[in-house]
Design an enzyme around this catalytic site. Sequence first.
Site, PDB file in Angstrom:
ATOM      1  N   TRP A   1      -4.959   7.861   2.918  1.00 49.14           N
ATOM      2  CA  TRP A   1      -3.889   6.926   2.516  1.00 49.14           C
ATOM      3  C   TRP A   1      -3.351   7.241   1.132  1.00 49.14           C
ATOM      4  CZ3 TRP A   1      -1.364   5.152   6.266  1.00 49.14           C
ATOM      5  CH2 TRP A   1      -1.986   4.755   7.442  1.00 49.14           C
TER       6      TRP A   1
ATOM      7  N   ASP B   1      -3.393  -0.107  -3.627  1.00 52.50           N
ATOM      8  CA  ASP B   1      -3.200  -0.324  -2.196  1.00 52.50           C
ATOM      9  C   ASP B   1      -4.509  -0.915  -1.681  1.00 52.50           C
ATOM     10  OD1 ASP B   1      -2.993  -0.243   0.536  1.00 52.50           O
ATOM     11  OD2 ASP B   1      -2.589   1.904   0.694  1.00 52.50           O
TER      12      ASP B   1
ATOM     13  N   LYS C   1      -4.652  -5.409   8.711  1.00 56.90           N
ATOM     14  CA  LYS C   1      -6.036  -4.940   8.725  1.00 56.90           C
ATOM     15  C   LYS C   1      -7.004  -6.118   8.667  1.00 56.90           C
ATOM     16  CE  LYS C   1      -4.732  -0.722   8.858  1.00 56.90           C
ATOM     17  NZ  LYS C   1      -4.267   0.048   7.722  1.00 56.90           N
TER      18      LYS C   1
HETATM   19  C1  LIG Z   1      -3.233   0.956   7.339  1.00 57.52           C
HETATM   20  C2  LIG Z   1      -3.063   1.340   5.940  1.00 57.52           C
HETATM   21  C3  LIG Z   1      -1.816   1.703   5.419  1.00 57.52           C
HETATM   22  C4  LIG Z   1      -0.558   1.767   6.264  1.00 57.52           C
HETATM   23  O1  LIG Z   1      -0.196   0.502   6.659  1.00 57.52           O
HETATM   24  P1  LIG Z   1       1.145   0.238   7.476  1.00 57.52           P
HETATM   25  O2  LIG Z   1       1.226  -1.244   7.444  1.00 57.52           O
HETATM   26  O3  LIG Z   1       0.941   0.796   8.847  1.00 57.52           O
HETATM   27  O4  LIG Z   1       2.256   0.892   6.757  1.00 57.52           O
HETATM   28  C5  LIG Z   1      -1.740   2.041   4.079  1.00 57.52           C
HETATM   29  N1  LIG Z   1      -2.818   2.013   3.296  1.00 57.52           N
HETATM   30  C6  LIG Z   1      -4.040   1.662   3.761  1.00 57.52           C
HETATM   31  C7  LIG Z   1      -5.199   1.640   2.829  1.00 57.52           C
HETATM   32  C8  LIG Z   1      -4.202   1.312   5.100  1.00 57.52           C
HETATM   33  O5  LIG Z   1      -5.407   0.969   5.563  1.00 57.52           O
END
Ligand SMILES: *Cc1c(COP(=O)(O)O)cnc(C)c1O
Length: 345
Positions: free
Chosen positions: A90, A157, A181
């Site tokens: 990521w 993030d 998530k």
């Molecule tokens: C799943 C995830 C993303 C991407 O998320 P989207 O909502 O599909 O854009 C980005 N960073 C992390 C840490 C993730 O787990």
Amino acid sequence: MLPAEVLARAGDEMLDWHGTGMCVMEMSHRGKEFMGIAAEAEADLRDLLSIPPGYKLLFLQGGATLQFAQVPMNLLHGKGKADYVLTGEWSKKAIKEAKNYCDAAVAASSEDRKFTYAPKQWKVRPDAAYVHFCSNETIGGVEFHEVPSASIPLVADASSHFLSRPMDVSKFALIYAGAQKNAGPAGLTFVIVREDLLGKAEKRTPSVMDYKLQADADSMLNTPPTYSMYIAGLVFKWLKQQGGLSSIERKNIEKAKLLYDYLDSSAFFKNPVAREDRSRMNVPFTLKDSSLDGAFLKGAEERGMVQLKGHRSVGGMRASIYNAMPIEGVRRLVEYMKEFEQRHG
Ligand SMILES: *Cc1c(COP(=O)(O)O)cnc(C)c1O
């Protein structure tokens, strides 16, 4: 997983929300019913995370992936430079996207050991606009358990461990997380941002991507993802009923310990991550013999355990044990793993 109680309540309220005769999906986002739902969701999330004054909380769309671009668009402030910590899939994507907007340099990396730890020594450039890191790498299962200290604004993030533990928001310039998530349905992204950083977006930033314009419009510059906000709001209420984030953190520690203790005691299964940096949410593991992966997954599915296949980039297995996964679910997985090890080990 979403909490069963949340799904049941959404089911009960599907055809008639609180005697209005409407489903939440049918409401105007400007109507008093939905404005109430949105305000309550915001208040509950502020309360859960103890978001201090001076921070805006935005409910946006586009996922965490859009934030990979939106962060530089809003936070570069004409500096043209930003630093990134590279810890896995990521953060790699975040860096790639940032390079479209600025000179993005790597301040620290764990690539030397195949992304199996969280680097604590960062070299940030004092004239960079911010330093970005992924506080829980979902695919590799690496989590920063302490907030790193940084001499320039810190951006995280936090998608895959958002609301799994308390977070000291005051240490961050900006935190973002896709809801799907651990906090609700897809289609909704949370952004928590220090107010003094707003209002300096790059020229030609689309209005819906300008944090300041969204903040001024209470995240309703255009129609927000209303149903996702409603479900996330129910998840926040559920979290409060569970005793808030300290209480859910205790449960998450217990769940993760159960699984890691077994992995460490087993000669058949293995987790590659440095002990102190292991994720409580995402636990990747491999079998001694990868030709048994298919049999392992098939047996798991027969026992009602699904989505255990690891990401295609790393292979093996990954157990995502988010907030709504009860400890019984982890126990059942460990029992199955023991049984499998006895049969094939
Ligand atoms: C799943 C995830 C993303 C991407 O998320 P989207 O909502 O599909 O854009 C980005 N960073 C992390 C840490 C993730 O787990």
